[in-house]
Design a protein around this motif. Structure first.
Motif, PDB file in Angstrom:
ATOM      1  N   VAL A  40      41.566  40.898  48.027  1.00 34.58           N
ATOM      2  CA  VAL A  40      42.740  40.684  47.436  1.00 34.58           C
ATOM      3  C   VAL A  40      43.605  41.139  46.846  1.00 34.58           C
ATOM      4  O   VAL A  40      43.312  41.568  45.658  1.00 34.58           O
ATOM      5  N   MET A  67      36.215  33.909  34.342  1.00 32.58           N
ATOM      6  CA  MET A  67      37.942  33.967  34.839  1.00 32.58           C
ATOM      7  C   MET A  67      37.645  33.995  35.841  1.00 32.58           C
ATOM      8  O   MET A  67      36.467  34.675  36.901  1.00 32.58           O
ATOM      9  N   GLN A  97      32.264  40.795  46.443  1.00 31.34           N
ATOM     10  CA  GLN A  97      33.784  40.613  45.779  1.00 31.34           C
ATOM     11  C   GLN A  97      33.053  39.408  44.592  1.00 31.34           C
ATOM     12  O   GLN A  97      31.643  38.484  44.806  1.00 31.34           O
ATOM     13  N   PRO A  98      33.643  39.318  43.558  1.00 33.12           N
ATOM     14  CA  PRO A  98      32.981  38.387  42.538  1.00 33.12           C
ATOM     15  C   PRO A  98      32.857  36.427  42.681  1.00 33.12           C
ATOM     16  O   PRO A  98      31.545  35.971  42.965  1.00 33.12           O
ATOM     17  N   GLU A 112      41.314  32.724  47.867  1.00 29.00           N
ATOM     18  CA  GLU A 112      41.292  33.890  48.337  1.00 29.00           C
ATOM     19  C   GLU A 112      40.978  34.153  49.164  1.00 29.00           C
ATOM     20  O   GLU A 112      41.236  35.618  49.665  1.00 29.00           O
ATOM     21  N   ILE A 149      45.347  40.465  43.619  1.00 28.12           N
ATOM     22  CA  ILE A 149      44.615  40.096  41.996  1.00 28.12           C
ATOM     23  C   ILE A 149      44.782  41.777  41.554  1.00 28.12           C
ATOM     24  O   ILE A 149      44.399  41.510  40.383  1.00 28.12           O
ATOM     25  N   SER A 197      34.511  34.362  39.128  1.00 28.62           N
ATOM     26  CA  SER A 197      33.253  34.331  37.972  1.00 28.62           C
ATOM     27  C   SER A 197      32.942  33.034  37.127  1.00 28.62           C
ATOM     28  O   SER A 197      31.688  32.464  36.828  1.00 28.62           O
ATOM     29  N   TYR A 219      32.074  39.434  36.693  1.00 31.61           N
ATOM     30  CA  TYR A 219      30.966  40.322  38.475  1.00 31.61           C
ATOM     31  C   TYR A 219      31.284  41.730  37.822  1.00 31.61           C
ATOM     32  O   TYR A 219      30.625  42.218  37.778  1.00 31.61           O
ATOM     33  N   GLY A 226      32.372  42.972  34.936  1.00 26.35           N
ATOM     34  CA  GLY A 226      32.600  43.401  33.778  1.00 26.35           C
ATOM     35  C   GLY A 226      33.952  44.546  33.213  1.00 26.35           C
ATOM     36  O   GLY A 226      34.007  44.365  31.684  1.00 26.35           O
TER      37      GLY A 226
END
Ligand code: PA5
Length: 352
Positions: free
Chosen positions: A336, A53, A147-148, A233, A339, A56, A98, A100
């Motif tokens: 963010v 998502m 950040q991812p 973002e 989120i 990632s 990222y 997990g």
């Protein structure tokens, strides 16, 4: 303001610009990291299902793009909870998260694993790492603390490096070529590159106060999507992205019919293919028709010797532009909060 390093630092408090500067190093480090894997999973695989998502998922898209250009096994990317019906025995699930801890990614990987699929996890840790290890899958750990979306180099190339160890990709010298290309490009895009010669700063200036509409054809569809999500973002603005040729068959009509769009928006057309090819012709047709419709489209040229390099080129320009726009708007690009809030609210809703 964009040429004033101190002013940029005042807004970019967690140094997203510095992290962006590290992308070429990420590419090299991540490739070697993935290639160190000694896989436990065993093929042959009939299909590869990427599940991921948000930030990632861009890494998954990039890896899938590379496999689609030069791989033997069909692959698909799922953003959501449910694997497709074909995913089961003979499928390699590549779960890219990222943190997990992304529930959709975990649920999709777990559902496919229950049907007999094997799992490769690309993550900095979390539940995905422990669950995958417990269930006989492979885990490639990427460095934590980013950040991812800022770990795109790690996520893409750790995935590709690991797939190479399984015989599912042949990378050759391409990662090094991409890293070297990005290093050269960085000299133009980084904060010390003056606005008069910095395409990312110029693009940020042009987008300021307008809603960007980004068009990417062929492989650059991935870069268009990435640009939109980075704009969401980093500066926290809305952005529409349209895949071409599909957008030629529908939304093009709206550009001709609605003159108010011209002032409120900035169309950005990505161009990476030569004119004599179908995709190259589409790219030029986008520019020409938007101009005929009275809009002033921005041309974002993506250079590079391979599709992967061109997509990363467009992504790098877009990433820097999104952070410069955040600075113009006085919005710290890194946090963010919305989120995070959504993830907390989901946990509450699930409890009932
Ligand atoms: O950019 C972000 O923070 C998000 O888009 C995340 O990438 C997304 O929520 C998924 O999380 P993760 O990347 O940790 O799987």
């Amino acid at each position: 303001m964009l040429d004033d390093a101190a002013a940029l630092r005042q807004v970019d408090r967690a140094d997203m610009l510095g992290v962006l500067g590290g992308l070429p190093a990420q590419v090299r480090e991540a490739t070697a990291n993935g290639q160190r894997l000694r896989p436990r999973v065993r093929g042959p695989f009939r299909g590869i299902l990427f599940t991921a998502m948000g930030g990632s998922a861009m890494g998954a898209d990039m890896a899938a793009l590379r496999l689609g250009q030069a791989g033997d096994v069909p692959c698909a990317v799922v953003r959501g909870y449910d694997p497709p019906a074909w995913a089961g025995r003979g499928t390699l699930v590549v779960a890219v998260s990222y943190s997990g801890n992304t529930e959709e990614t975990l649920a999709c990987a777990q559902a496919a694993q229950r049907r007999g699929a094997q799992v490769l996890a690309i993550t900095s840790g979390g539940e995905l790492a422990s669950w995958t290890e417990q269930h006989g899958g492979d885990v490639v750990r990427v460095p934590a603390g980013l950040q991812p979306r800022a770990g795109l180099g790690h996520l893409t190339f750790a995935t590709l490096g690991a797939l190479e160890t399984m015989g599912l990709a042949q990378l050759g010298k391409e990662p090094e070529a991409v890293a070297a290309h990005l290093e050269r490009l960085r000299a133009q895009l980084e904060p010390k590159g003056p606005e008069a010669a910095n395409p990312a700063k110029q693009l940020a200036r042009a987008m300021h106060g307008r809603i960007p509409f980004v068009y990417g054809a062929g492989a650059l569809e991935v870069a268009a999507r990435r640009f939109a999500t980075q704009l969401n973002e980093n500066p926290k603005v809305l952005c529409h992205w349209g895949p071409v040729p599909e957008a030629h068959h529908n939304e093009l009509s709206a550009w001709f019919a609605d003159p108010t769009l011209r002032e409120a928006t900035l169309p950005v057309v990505m161009q990476g293919e030569p004119p004599g090819t179908p995709v190259g012709a589409r790219e030029r047709a986008s520019m020409a028709l938007l101009q005929e419709a009275g809009a002033r489209p921005w041309l974002l040229e993506a250079k590079g010797d391979t599709a992967l390099a061109r997509v990363f080129h467009a992504i790098y320009v877009g990433d820097y532009a999104s952070v410069y726009l955040a600075c113009l708007l006085g919005r710290d690009p890194t946090p963010v909060e919305a989120i995070q809030k959504l993830k907390q609210r989901m946990a509450e809703f699930r409890k009932g």
